[in-house]
Design an enzyme around this catalytic site. Structure first.
Site, PDB file in Angstrom:
ATOM      1  N   CYS A  47       0.821  -1.112  -0.051  1.00  0.00           N
ATOM      2  CA  CYS A  47       0.034  -0.095   0.033  1.00  0.00           C
ATOM      3  C   CYS A  47       0.845   1.172   0.168  1.00  0.00           C
ATOM      4  CB  CYS A  47      -1.027   0.116   1.268  1.00  0.00           C
ATOM      5  SG  CYS A  47      -1.718   1.439   1.149  1.00  0.00           S
ATOM      6  N   CYS A  50       0.471   3.070   3.695  1.00  0.00           N
ATOM      7  CA  CYS A  50       0.899   2.416   4.938  1.00  0.00           C
ATOM      8  C   CYS A  50       1.822   1.440   4.887  1.00  0.00           C
ATOM      9  CB  CYS A  50      -0.164   2.202   5.673  1.00  0.00           C
ATOM     10  SG  CYS A  50      -1.226   0.454   4.861  1.00  0.00           S
ATOM     11  N   CYS A  96      -7.551  -0.949   1.161  1.00  0.00           N
ATOM     12  CA  CYS A  96      -6.236  -1.593   2.095  1.00  0.00           C
ATOM     13  C   CYS A  96      -7.060  -1.869   3.462  1.00  0.00           C
ATOM     14  CB  CYS A  96      -5.369  -0.562   2.147  1.00  0.00           C
ATOM     15  SG  CYS A  96      -4.069  -1.157   3.508  1.00  0.00           S
ATOM     16  N   CYS A  99      -5.135   0.688   6.292  1.00  0.00           N
ATOM     17  CA  CYS A  99      -5.409   2.208   6.279  1.00  0.00           C
ATOM     18  C   CYS A  99      -6.660   2.485   5.502  1.00  0.00           C
ATOM     19  CB  CYS A  99      -4.181   2.883   5.856  1.00  0.00           C
ATOM     20  SG  CYS A  99      -4.113   2.693   4.149  1.00  0.00           S
ATOM     21  N   CYS A 119      -8.206  -5.328 -10.272  1.00  0.00           N
ATOM     22  CA  CYS A 119      -7.882  -4.271 -11.022  1.00  0.00           C
ATOM     23  C   CYS A 119      -7.468  -3.002 -10.371  1.00  0.00           C
ATOM     24  CB  CYS A 119      -8.864  -3.909 -12.181  1.00  0.00           C
ATOM     25  SG  CYS A 119      -8.641  -2.960 -13.388  1.00  0.00           S
TER      26      CYS A 119
END
Length: 134
Positions: A47, A50, A96, A99, A119
């Site tokens: 991510c 984070c 995510c 976060c 995607c």
């Protein structure tokens, strides 16, 4: 992994304008424009907000969509999936789990073994290349 919850202004200070627009405001990059859509470097995609591990390059494939596509996340706990009826469409949004960053969408038209196509926007990811054992 502990959840991260920050005000939008804190995210705005930490992210590029494109990352902020995509990850925190639910935007989308143009097809074939993202840094990772054609990348073949072995590694873990984290991510961008984070650094939580999200996707392994071993699950990445060329879907022809213009966005990085994966047939599964690194674990079921890495991402959250939410119903998304924006823009007059019914889709499943991918975020995510740590976060709550918007990553992209998942569709039921991917390859085996899962039949799924995650995607994902390149701007929501950072690639940590795998290192060869010494």
């Amino acid at each position: 992994m502990d959840k991260i919850d920050k005000p939008l202004d804190a995210w705005r200070d930490e992210l590029t304008p494109e990352q902020f627009h995509i990850c925190r405001l639910g935007g989308t990059e143009r097809a074939f424009s993202g840094e990772y859509y054609a990348t073949r470097t072995p590694g873990i995609y984290q991510c961008a907000c984070c650094q939580a591990p999200l996707f392994d390059s071993d699950t990445k494939y060329d879907s022809g969509s213009g966005w990085p596509s994966y047939f599964q996340p690194v674990s079921n706990e890495a991402v959250r999936e939410l119903e998304d009826s924006s823009h007059g469409m019914q889709r499943i949004e991918v975020r995510c789990a740590r976060c709550d960053a918007h990553l992209g969408h998942v569709f039921p038209d991917g390859p085996r073994p899962t039949g799924l196509r995650y995607c994902i926007n390149s701007a929501s990811l950072t690639l940590v290349p795998k290192t060869d054992p010494a």
